[in-house]
Scaffold this active site. Structure first.
Site, PDB file in Angstrom:
ATOM      1  N   THR A 115     -55.433  25.176  37.347  1.00  0.00           N
ATOM      2  CA  THR A 115     -56.009  25.799  36.155  1.00  0.00           C
ATOM      3  C   THR A 115     -55.020  25.580  35.017  1.00  0.00           C
ATOM      4  O   THR A 115     -53.883  25.170  35.249  1.00  0.00           O
ATOM      5  CB  THR A 115     -56.223  27.314  36.345  1.00  0.00           C
ATOM      6  OG1 THR A 115     -54.944  27.962  36.460  1.00  0.00           O
ATOM      7  CG2 THR A 115     -57.058  27.622  37.575  1.00  0.00           C
ATOM      8  N   ILE A 169     -46.670  28.037  40.458  1.00  0.00           N
ATOM      9  CA  ILE A 169     -46.418  28.347  39.045  1.00  0.00           C
ATOM     10  C   ILE A 169     -46.403  27.044  38.252  1.00  0.00           C
ATOM     11  O   ILE A 169     -45.688  26.108  38.596  1.00  0.00           O
ATOM     12  CB  ILE A 169     -45.028  29.026  38.846  1.00  0.00           C
ATOM     13  CG1 ILE A 169     -44.807  30.152  39.854  1.00  0.00           C
ATOM     14  CG2 ILE A 169     -44.873  29.522  37.413  1.00  0.00           C
ATOM     15  CD1 ILE A 169     -45.856  31.187  39.870  1.00  0.00           C
ATOM     16  N   LYS A 170     -47.216  27.027  37.193  1.00  0.00           N
ATOM     17  CA  LYS A 170     -47.260  25.831  36.364  1.00  0.00           C
ATOM     18  C   LYS A 170     -46.414  26.080  35.113  1.00  0.00           C
ATOM     19  O   LYS A 170     -46.601  27.096  34.429  1.00  0.00           O
ATOM     20  CB  LYS A 170     -48.716  25.591  35.973  1.00  0.00           C
ATOM     21  CG  LYS A 170     -49.134  24.155  35.896  1.00  0.00           C
ATOM     22  CD  LYS A 170     -50.640  24.126  35.679  1.00  0.00           C
ATOM     23  CE  LYS A 170     -51.144  22.750  35.458  1.00  0.00           C
ATOM     24  NZ  LYS A 170     -52.543  22.763  35.029  1.00  0.00           N
ATOM     25  N   VAL A 171     -45.501  25.157  34.846  1.00  0.00           N
ATOM     26  CA  VAL A 171     -44.666  25.282  33.640  1.00  0.00           C
ATOM     27  C   VAL A 171     -44.764  23.976  32.846  1.00  0.00           C
ATOM     28  O   VAL A 171     -44.929  22.898  33.428  1.00  0.00           O
ATOM     29  CB  VAL A 171     -43.178  25.574  33.984  1.00  0.00           C
ATOM     30  CG1 VAL A 171     -43.021  26.883  34.755  1.00  0.00           C
ATOM     31  CG2 VAL A 171     -42.538  24.423  34.761  1.00  0.00           C
TER      32      VAL A 171
END
Ligand code: E4P
Length: 231
Positions: free
Chosen positions: A27, A82-84
């Protein structure tokens, strides 16, 4: 090759997860906004539906807040990734979150140099955006080939190449040919992969010939309950 879908639409996710072909979901804030629900609740629900990795993106841009957001997202479910973003603060946060045991997807990658940095930061996934590069007349797939080759030169790199911003089936096929580990597909592109006019034509001919025999494999009642999903 792992198949993720790139959406926060729970109906699409449920529908496509039922095929048994999904390995995860990605997402981003735009997809969350499009789906319209509460972010944290949506991520939790997606994690319940799909047992594989589910990427949820931080929205802060400074290191400390990114880490705090990442820690909060990581608590939502065991399969949260976790998207960074690929910035200096993002990679610093990646390193910290990885040291704490979280999985991290480094997103918005547009160059091989950035992909090398993400691997140095211990990213679980690097997400190069092929469609957005094609949009500016630069080959997105050339970037994938380059990153796969560079990572292959260093067997200690564990970062997986997650091909993002896919726009059509050919992106997927070329990514597989190059040995990319993961493709995240918009639902419409995943559905397109099933289609071939010769499959439709061949099936229609088989069914017409079969009908002419007057035979059935199941009894009428068995066929009815199978169609209703009870058999
Ligand atoms: C990847 O994780 C991103 O969510 C996505 O693939 C971006 O795709 P787009 O360029 O079609 O927005």
């Amino acid at each position: 090759m792992k198949f993720f879908i790139d959406t926060a639409d729970l109906n699409e996710i449920r529908d496509l997860a039922a095929t048994g072909l999904l390995d995860g979901v990605t997402t981003n804030p735009s997809l969350i906004a499009k789906a319209g629900g509460d972010f944290l609740e949506t991520v939790k629900e997606i994690c319940d539906v799909v047992p594989g990795d589910v990427s949820a993106e931080v929205t802060a841009t400074d290191y400390h807040t990114m880490v705090r957001e990442g820690q909060r997202l990581a608590k939502l479910a065991d399969n949260v990734v976790i998207k960074v973003p690929l910035t200096m603060d993002g990679l610093k946060a990646c390193k910290t979150l990885r040291n704490e045991g979280a999985k991290v997807n480094v997103t918005l990658c547009f160059s091989s140099a950035q992909a090398i940095l993400a691997a140095k930061a211990g990213a679980t996934y690097i997400s190069p955006f092929v469609g957005r590069l094609d949009d500016i007349a630069t080959s997105g797939m050339d970037l994938i080939a380059d990153i796969v080759q560079i990572y292959d030169n260093y067997p200690d790199i564990e970062t997986e190449v997650l091909v993002a911003s896919i726009r059509h089936p050919l992106h997927l096929v070329e990514a597989a040919r190059m040995g990319a580990h993961v493709a995240t597909l918009p639902p419409a592109v995943l559905r397109q992969l099933f289609n071939h006019p010769l499959t439709d034509k061949g099936l229609a001919a088989f069914l017409a010939d079969w009908e002419a025999t007057g035979q059935t494999i199941l009894e009428e009642s068995e066929a009815a309950s199978a169609t209703a999903g009870r058999g």
